[in-house]
Design an enzyme around this catalytic site. Structure first.
Site, PDB file in Angstrom:
ATOM      1  N   HIS A  24      -1.457 -21.897  -0.542  1.00 58.95           N
ATOM      2  CA  HIS A  24      -0.225 -21.121  -0.341  1.00 58.95           C
ATOM      3  C   HIS A  24       0.432 -20.769  -1.675  1.00 58.95           C
ATOM      4  CE1 HIS A  24      -0.524 -21.819   3.930  1.00 58.95           C
ATOM      5  NE2 HIS A  24       0.585 -21.126   4.130  1.00 58.95           N
TER       6      HIS A  24
ATOM      7  N   GLU B 242      12.709   2.156  13.622  1.00 61.81           N
ATOM      8  CA  GLU B 242      11.764   3.224  13.267  1.00 61.81           C
ATOM      9  C   GLU B 242      10.567   3.125  14.193  1.00 61.81           C
ATOM     10  OE1 GLU B 242      10.171   2.590   9.295  1.00 61.81           O
ATOM     11  OE2 GLU B 242      10.057   0.438   9.609  1.00 61.81           O
TER      12      GLU B 242
ATOM     13  N   ARG C 238      -8.194 -20.541  -1.580  1.00 60.78           N
ATOM     14  CA  ARG C 238      -7.070 -20.616  -0.638  1.00 60.78           C
ATOM     15  C   ARG C 238      -6.031 -21.703  -0.954  1.00 60.78           C
ATOM     16  NH1 ARG C 238      -4.795 -21.919   4.022  1.00 60.78           N
ATOM     17  NH2 ARG C 238      -4.369 -20.246   5.510  1.00 60.78           N
TER      18      ARG C 238
ATOM     19  N   ARG D  62       7.872   3.913  -5.064  1.00 58.53           N
ATOM     20  CA  ARG D  62       8.001   2.963  -3.953  1.00 58.53           C
ATOM     21  C   ARG D  62       6.990   1.825  -4.103  1.00 58.53           C
ATOM     22  NH1 ARG D  62       7.675   5.243   2.073  1.00 58.53           N
ATOM     23  NH2 ARG D  62       5.490   5.417   1.499  1.00 58.53           N
TER      24      ARG D  62
ATOM     25  N   LEU E 126      11.405   1.245   6.640  1.00 60.76           N
ATOM     26  CA  LEU E 126      10.762   1.705   5.413  1.00 60.76           C
ATOM     27  C   LEU E 126      11.474   2.959   4.905  1.00 60.76           C
ATOM     28  CD1 LEU E 126       8.127   1.050   3.685  1.00 60.76           C
ATOM     29  CD2 LEU E 126       7.250   3.139   4.727  1.00 60.76           C
TER      30      LEU E 126
ATOM     31  N   TYR F 212       0.819  -1.212   0.000  1.00 54.81           N
ATOM     32  CA  TYR F 212       0.000   0.000   0.000  1.00 54.81           C
ATOM     33  C   TYR F 212       0.845   1.250   0.000  1.00 54.81           C
ATOM     34  CZ  TYR F 212       0.763   0.894   5.053  1.00 54.81           C
ATOM     35  OH  TYR F 212       1.324   1.166   6.268  1.00 54.81           O
TER      36      TYR F 212
ATOM     37  N   LYS G  61       6.494  -1.746   1.834  1.00 54.81           N
ATOM     38  CA  LYS G  61       5.296  -1.187   2.480  1.00 54.81           C
ATOM     39  C   LYS G  61       4.153  -2.184   2.320  1.00 54.81           C
ATOM     40  CE  LYS G  61       3.072   3.277   3.245  1.00 54.81           C
ATOM     41  NZ  LYS G  61       3.186   3.225   4.697  1.00 54.81           N
TER      42      LYS G  61
HETATM   43  N1  PDD Z   1       3.027   5.020   7.377  1.00 61.93           N
HETATM   44  N2  PDD Z   1       7.754   3.587   8.614  1.00 61.93           N
HETATM   45  C1  PDD Z   1       6.630   2.864   8.646  1.00 61.93           C
HETATM   46  C2  PDD Z   1       6.650   1.507   9.266  1.00 61.93           C
HETATM   47  C3  PDD Z   1       5.437   3.394   8.073  1.00 61.93           C
HETATM   48  O1  PDD Z   1       4.308   2.675   8.099  1.00 61.93           O
HETATM   49  C4  PDD Z   1       5.462   4.694   7.519  1.00 61.93           C
HETATM   50  C5  PDD Z   1       4.258   5.310   6.880  1.00 61.93           C
HETATM   51  C6  PDD Z   1       6.676   5.412   7.529  1.00 61.93           C
HETATM   52  C7  PDD Z   1       6.800   6.784   6.929  1.00 61.93           C
HETATM   53  O2  PDD Z   1       6.754   6.722   5.528  1.00 61.93           O
HETATM   54  P1  PDD Z   1       6.225   7.939   4.646  1.00 61.93           P
HETATM   55  O3  PDD Z   1       6.977   9.129   5.082  1.00 61.93           O
HETATM   56  O4  PDD Z   1       6.532   7.526   3.265  1.00 61.93           O
HETATM   57  O5  PDD Z   1       4.743   8.080   4.918  1.00 61.93           O
HETATM   58  C8  PDD Z   1       7.804   4.820   8.081  1.00 61.93           C
HETATM   59  C9  PDD Z   1       1.847   5.349   6.630  1.00 61.93           C
HETATM   60  C10 PDD Z   1       1.649   6.784   6.409  1.00 61.93           C
HETATM   61  C11 PDD Z   1       0.647   4.678   7.238  1.00 61.93           C
HETATM   62  O6  PDD Z   1       0.796   3.535   7.617  1.00 61.93           O
HETATM   63  O7  PDD Z   1      -0.416   5.273   7.291  1.00 61.93           O
END
Ligand code: PDD
Length: 280
Positions: A102, A177, A100, A50, A201, A31, A145
């Site tokens: 795997h 993070e 379903r 990304r 990320l 996403y 992501k």
């Molecule tokens: N979250 N690290 C993680 C684990 C994240 O889920 C996110 C973003 C970031 C920051 O990434 P960016 O600056 O590209 O938004 C870092 C999004 C916004 C969310 O889950 O809603």
């Protein structure tokens, strides 16, 4: 409310999704969240790059119709039809529908959903919020992501019940993070942030803040941060598309200036950039 499903913008109540969607059965999805300011999509190109990388890494083939111009037109249509010029665009791609198993076949048709969420006001959080610190129990591909967010939702919900805004994650004593944002520290006027790796990320806001810092002449050090070093940090802030830049007043027992001087300078430069975006 109007939403986007597999190429078309339609009323939300007309959407049907299969219970055999692998996003539902296996949590196989990727996403993006893109900020819309005054009807303008902020750093959309970077988010799409990304997403394309996440798709390649997760062996999901994005359909041909899903070009950058198609996505842009679809988002503009969502903004217009929903009247949401201040919003977050949520974009999710799952591997698609298959009974379903795997093992998935080649050439699956992904399910693609987009919708807008009205933007929130973060002025209160910008005064500083507390965070907890926990072990990073996520997988080894946090650079993707992915919608598989259960470790983060568990940790963040538990911390929220204890009055914390976020959870800062650590792996073997090294800070990675937040559960949904990147982390920056300030020590003696140097901005320090963990280097990119498979454990974090590559945040679009992180990259933008690094660019702003360089323009402001702030010294930047991308290096691993040990948890024990938090006692030496004067300021800490987190960055994400949704909440932009939020100063932390504490992480666990470690306390910081919030908002500290350097953080305030970066927030101000960020706000100026958004003002420019709105005016162009
Ligand atoms: N979250 N690290 C993680 C684990 C994240 O889920 C996110 C973003 C970031 C920051 O990434 P960016 O600056 O590209 O938004 C870092 C999004 C916004 C969310 O889950 O809603």
């Amino acid at each position: 409310m109007y939403v986007y499903l597999n190429g078309k913008v339609m009323p939300k109540n007309q959407v049907t999704l299969s219970i055999d969607d692998r996003g539902f059965t296996f949590g196989e999805g990727i996403y993006e969240v893109v900020r819309v300011y005054g009807g303008k999509k902020f750093l959309l190109h970077e988010h799409m790059e990304r997403l394309r990388r996440s798709a390649v890494e997760m062996d999901i083939t994005l359909p041909e119709y899903f070009s950058s111009s198609h996505v842009e037109e679809a988002i503009d249509s969502l903004i217009e039809k929903n009247g949401l010029e201040e919003s977050y665009l949520y974009l999710q791609v799952t591997r698609g529908v298959q009974f379903r198993s795997h093992v998935y076949p080649e050439n699956m048709e992904p399910t693609i959903v987009m919708y807008l969420i009205g933007a929130k006001d973060w002025s209160l959080e910008r005064q500083g919020v507390p965070a907890a610190i926990e072990q990073d129990i996520r997988w080894q591909r946090s650079d993707v992501k992915s919608t598989m967010l259960m470790p983060g939702t568990l940790l963040k919900s538990r911390a929220a019940r204890e009055g914390c805004f976020e959870v800062i994650l650590e792996r073997d004593g090294i800070i990675t993070e937040g559960t949904s944002n990147n982390v920056f520290c300030v020590k003696d006027n140097v901005l320090i942030t963990p280097p990119l790796s498979n454990f974090i990320l590559p945040g679009i806001t992180r990259e933008f803040v690094l660019r702003l810092a360089k323009q402001l002449g702030i010294s930047v050090d991308e290096r691993p941060i040990h948890v024990s070093e938090l006692s030496e940090m004067q300021e800490v802030f987190i960055t994400a598309t949704g909440s932009e830049i939020i100063p932390l007043s504490r992480i666990g027992e470690y306390k910081f200036d919030a908002p500290g001087k350097l953080t305030a300078k970066i927030i101000s430069a960020f706000d100026d950039a958004i003002k420019d975006l709105r005016e162009t």
